[in-house]
Structure formats: structure tokens, C-alpha cells
Scaffold this motif. Structure first.
Motif, short mmCIF file in Angstrom:
data_model
loop_
_atom_site.label_atom_id
_atom_site.label_comp_id
_atom_site.label_asym_id
_atom_site.label_seq_id
_atom_site.Cartn_x
_atom_site.Cartn_y
_atom_site.Cartn_z
N TRP A 1 -15.90 1.04 -26.08
CA TRP A 1 -17.30 0.80 -26.45
C TRP A 1 -17.51 -0.67 -26.78
O TRP A 1 -16.66 -1.32 -27.40
CB TRP A 1 -17.67 1.65 -27.66
CG TRP A 1 -19.08 1.49 -28.14
CD1 TRP A 1 -19.51 0.71 -29.17
CD2 TRP A 1 -20.25 2.13 -27.61
NE1 TRP A 1 -20.87 0.83 -29.32
CE2 TRP A 1 -21.35 1.70 -28.38
CE3 TRP A 1 -20.46 3.03 -26.58
CZ2 TRP A 1 -22.64 2.14 -28.13
CZ3 TRP A 1 -21.75 3.47 -26.33
CH2 TRP A 1 -22.82 3.03 -27.10
N ARG B 1 -23.93 -1.96 -25.83
CA ARG B 1 -24.31 -0.64 -25.34
C ARG B 1 -25.22 0.11 -26.31
O ARG B 1 -25.87 1.08 -25.92
CB ARG B 1 -23.07 0.21 -25.06
CG ARG B 1 -22.38 -0.13 -23.74
CD ARG B 1 -21.41 0.99 -23.39
NE ARG B 1 -20.79 0.81 -22.09
CZ ARG B 1 -21.32 1.20 -20.94
NH1 ARG B 1 -22.50 1.78 -20.95
NH2 ARG B 1 -20.68 1.02 -19.80
N ARG C 1 -17.46 9.42 -24.95
CA ARG C 1 -16.89 9.07 -23.65
C ARG C 1 -16.26 10.30 -23.02
O ARG C 1 -15.47 11.02 -23.64
CB ARG C 1 -15.84 7.97 -23.80
CG ARG C 1 -15.46 7.37 -22.43
CD ARG C 1 -14.97 5.99 -22.50
NE ARG C 1 -14.95 5.41 -21.18
CZ ARG C 1 -14.14 4.43 -20.81
NH1 ARG C 1 -13.32 3.87 -21.69
NH2 ARG C 1 -14.17 3.95 -19.57
N ASP D 1 -17.33 8.02 -18.05
CA ASP D 1 -18.73 7.73 -18.38
C ASP D 1 -18.96 7.79 -19.89
O ASP D 1 -18.32 8.58 -20.61
CB ASP D 1 -19.66 8.75 -17.70
CG ASP D 1 -20.15 8.30 -16.35
OD1 ASP D 1 -20.37 7.09 -16.17
OD2 ASP D 1 -20.31 9.15 -15.46
N TRP D 2 -19.90 6.99 -20.36
CA TRP D 2 -20.43 7.11 -21.71
C TRP D 2 -21.68 7.97 -21.64
O TRP D 2 -22.54 7.75 -20.78
CB TRP D 2 -20.76 5.76 -22.30
CG TRP D 2 -19.57 4.96 -22.72
CD1 TRP D 2 -18.93 3.98 -22.01
CD2 TRP D 2 -18.84 5.09 -23.95
NE1 TRP D 2 -17.86 3.50 -22.71
CE2 TRP D 2 -17.78 4.16 -23.92
CE3 TRP D 2 -18.99 5.91 -25.07
CZ2 TRP D 2 -16.87 4.01 -24.96
CZ3 TRP D 2 -18.09 5.77 -26.12
CH2 TRP D 2 -17.04 4.83 -26.06
N ARG E 1 -23.42 2.60 -15.86
CA ARG E 1 -22.03 2.30 -15.56
C ARG E 1 -21.84 0.81 -15.34
O ARG E 1 -22.63 0.16 -14.66
CB ARG E 1 -21.57 3.06 -14.32
CG ARG E 1 -21.48 4.56 -14.52
CD ARG E 1 -21.29 5.31 -13.21
NE ARG E 1 -21.13 6.74 -13.43
CZ ARG E 1 -21.27 7.66 -12.50
NH1 ARG E 1 -21.58 7.30 -11.26
NH2 ARG E 1 -21.10 8.94 -12.79
N ARG E 2 -20.74 0.29 -15.88
CA ARG E 2 -20.37 -1.11 -15.64
C ARG E 2 -19.56 -1.25 -14.35
O ARG E 2 -19.57 -2.30 -13.70
CB ARG E 2 -19.56 -1.65 -16.82
CG ARG E 2 -20.27 -1.62 -18.17
CD ARG E 2 -21.46 -2.58 -18.19
NE ARG E 2 -21.98 -2.76 -19.54
CZ ARG E 2 -23.05 -2.13 -20.03
NH1 ARG E 2 -23.72 -1.28 -19.26
NH2 ARG E 2 -23.47 -2.35 -21.26
N SER E 3 -18.86 -0.19 -13.99
CA SER E 3 -18.07 -0.17 -12.76
C SER E 3 -17.77 1.29 -12.45
O SER E 3 -17.91 2.16 -13.30
CB SER E 3 -16.75 -0.95 -12.93
OG SER E 3 -15.96 -0.36 -13.95
N ASN F 1 -16.61 3.10 -15.48
CA ASN F 1 -16.42 2.11 -16.55
C ASN F 1 -14.96 1.67 -16.66
O ASN F 1 -14.34 1.74 -17.72
CB ASN F 1 -16.94 2.67 -17.88
CG ASN F 1 -18.42 2.94 -17.83
OD1 ASN F 1 -19.22 2.10 -17.45
ND2 ASN F 1 -18.81 4.15 -18.21
N ASP G 1 -11.82 -1.16 -16.13
CA ASP G 1 -11.46 -2.58 -16.12
C ASP G 1 -10.42 -2.86 -15.04
O ASP G 1 -10.41 -3.95 -14.46
CB ASP G 1 -10.91 -3.00 -17.49
CG ASP G 1 -11.92 -2.81 -18.60
OD1 ASP G 1 -12.90 -3.57 -18.64
OD2 ASP G 1 -11.75 -1.89 -19.42
#
Length: 340
Positions: free
Chosen positions: A9, A13, A25, A61-62, A76-78, A97, A99
Motif C-alpha cells: 500500500w 492510494r 489486497r 488487486d486492491w 491498477r498500477r501494473s 500491481n 513490481d
């Protein structure tokens, strides 16, 4: 209480959360039920009506929670996304999400470079950083040579050899994740993803199967995607082996095949089809041996798949819009008859 930052997190957000909801999450999806990690621990949640069908959450996902009801998926960031397996053109988010995407393959047996390239093309398109992890290093006679062979095709990507049996290389993989960061392991069945997950977790949390003596391979026994919290605070999504990995678009292909796309940019004609046109830089590279014909053929294949998927997506969008308009007209006609 769990510090949400350990689950990935970030403070910005908070503005995405609907009023009166709490963040969680998604760690697992089972037949429509969600296992969600929250500040108060793990809970089982039901997805709301808005999260059914195309709006369904993926692992990683959040979601916004009202009690045990998930009412929204935060942006979504990714996402590692593929075309769903089978006779379909639907897109499927494997994990969100992220990295890091760990593209896992095995050092037991000959290298399958085209397969690694395909996974890297999708991984680059996810918005996360890909890393190639080559498992079963204890079954390889010449690890440096095998790593070098893969590295030639995995341009700009770290290639890490690992033995889950001895533990060699596991710390290097863990270092690519780190506290609050999320990695997903992707790859075909039998390459050692479950064993690697257990090595990273430091405990046998994921079932594994016996390795076949004939080829040093085993069956991947993971049956569902699941988000695990690592001992150092990182997060790992373990995924089942993928029978098919269809590309959704061409976003990551140019990066995965940067050498080929750079050559294409040097062709004399902008619309060069790289066949018999004069001044074709790719044809010249194939002729002088600086470009592997198999790598070029794989690039063309992925480009063609991406074009076909774009056409299918456009067709789906047109069909959905036509259905919406037809439903609207039917509604107008029904209302008109009622007014009479």
C-alpha cells in the motif's frame, strides 16, 4: 494489526478509496469468493455486483471493502495480462500491481529461448520489471554457459540461476523483491516455480511433485494463483503453469526484441515488410549472420498475434456497442407501448 505498507500500500492510494470503505489486497480468488489481506488480518469477502464479469478482481488487486463485501477495484498500477487459454480472445489479468515479474524456466535440459522471449514480451508489457530465473541449476553441467545463452535473448534483463534444492541463488532472487514490493512467478508447468516459492518462503507452503528422472522435470501442482507474504516483507504471487500465453498487445514486444526493432528502424523504407525490399536492414542482418533467423521469426509471429488480437478486441467492442444500442432501442419501444 498489519501495516498496509508491508502489503504494498502507498499513501497516494487513500484518495482512490470510496468513502466509508477500507482497503484490502486480494490474495486468492476461489469460485467468486475472495481471500483478502487487510489491516485487521485475513478475511473472506464477496465481490459486489460491479465486480462480476469483466470487472472481476485479480490476485494482487486492491479492493475497497464494506464489511465482507468488495465494492470496487482500485486502479491498477501494473498487470501481467494474457489472452485467456482456449478458443477465445478475452483478456485475463494473471496478477495485478506488480513490481517484478519473475520469468521462470528450467536449466534441466535444452534451453527454450523462444518460450522465454514470449514471456518477456508479455512481462515488459505489464508495467513491471522482468527478471529471468533459471531453476534446477544443480541439474545443469555448465550453468555459466546456459545463463549466457539465455542472456543473449533476454536483452536488458537480469538472468539468475537458482537451485531450490541447495538454496544457491535464492537470496539473489529475494533481493529483487524486497519489503513492500510484489513479484509474480510466471512460466510453464514443471519448471520449479512451486519449489522456488517454498525456498523463498522458507517453509513448504506450496505443494510440489516428484521430478521425472527421464528429463529432470516435474508437474506444477499449484492450482490457483495465490499471494504469499515473504519473511522479509516482500510479496510473491505463485501461478499455475500456463498451457498457453497469448499476447494481448504489442506494448512489450518492441522492448523484448529491441535488437530487431532497432534494425527495422534502419530500413530504407518506413513500410518495409522485411522480405525482398531494397535497403532492408533486417534482411542484411540475416544474411551476414548478426540476427538469428529463429529470433526474427519469433518476433514476426508475436507481432502477427498482437495484430490479430487488436482486430478481435475491436470486433468485441463493436459487438458490445451494437448490443447496447439494440437494448436501448428495445427499452424505448417498450416504454412507448406502455405510454399508449
Amino acid at each position: 494489526m498489519t501495516d498496509l505498507s508491508l502489503l504494498g500500500w502507498t499513501p497516494e492510494r487513500a484518495a482512490e478509496l470510496p468513502e466509508g470503505t477500507a482497503a484490502g489486497r486480494v490474495a486468492r480468488v476461489d469460485r467468486g469468493r475472495l481471500t483478502v489481506l487487510t489491516a485487521d488480518g485475513e478475511l473472506r469477502a464477496h465481490p459486489g455486483a460491479a465486480l462480476l464479469g469483466d470487472g472481476a478482481p485479480a490476485v494482487g488487486d486492491w479492493v475497497a471493502l464494506r464489511g465482507e463485501l468488495a465494492v470496487a477495484v482500485l486502479p491498477r498500477r501494473s498487470a501481467f495480462t494474457r489472452v485467456a487459454a482456449g478458443r477465445t480472445s478475452a483478456e485475463q489479468a494473471v496478477a495485478a500491481n506488480l513490481d517484478v515479474v519473475l520469468v521462470v524456466d528450467s536449466l534441466a535440459g535444452p534451453q527454450r529461448l523462444r518460450r522465454v522471449e514470449r514471456y518477456l514480451a508479455v512481462a515488459w508489457g505489464s508495467g513491471a520489471t522482468p527478471v529471468v530465473v533459471l531453476t534446477k541449476a544443480d541439474l545443469c553441467d555448465d550453468v555459466p554457459a546456459a545463463v549466457a545463452e539465455v542472456a543473449e535473448s533476454a536483452l536488458g534483463v537480469d538472468v539468475l540461476p537458482v537451485s531450490s534444492l541447495s538454496g544457491d541463488g535464492v537470496a539473489e532472487v529475494a533481493a529483487r523483491i524486497g519489503p513492500g514490493r510484489t513479484a509474480a512467478m510466471v512460466g510453464p508447468s514443471g519448471v520449479g516455480k512451486s519449489s522456488l516459492a517454498n525456498a523463498l518462503l522458507g517453509r513448504p507452503a506450496v505443494a510440489t511433485s516428484e521430478v521425472r528422472e527421464s528429463d529432470g522435470r516435474g508437474r506444477h501442482t499449484t492450482t490457483a494463483r495465490e499471494l504469499h507474504v515473504l519473511p522479509d516483507g516482500g510479496l510473491l504471487v505463485d501461478t499455475p503453469g500456463m498451457r498457453e500465453l497469448g499476447v494481448v498487445d504489442d506494448e512489450g514486444i518492441d522492448t523484448a526484441y529491441a535488437d530487431v526493432t532497432d534494425l527495422a528502424a534502419g530500413c530504407r523504407f518506413r513500410d518495409c515488410r522485411h522480405r525482398s525490399e531494397p535497403g532492408c536492414a533486417i534482411a542484411a542482418a540475416l544474411e551476414d549472420g548478426s540476427l538469428d533467423p529463429a529470433r526474427y521469426a519469433a518476433w514476426r509471429k508475436l507481432q502477427a498475434e498482437a495484430r490479430r488480437q487488436a482486430l478481435r478486441s475491436d470486433a468485441r467492442a463493436r459487438a458490445a456497442e451494437h448490443a447496447r444500442v439494440r437494448a436501448l432501442h428495445r427499452s424505448y419501444r417498450t416504454q412507448s407501448h406502455r405510454l399508449r
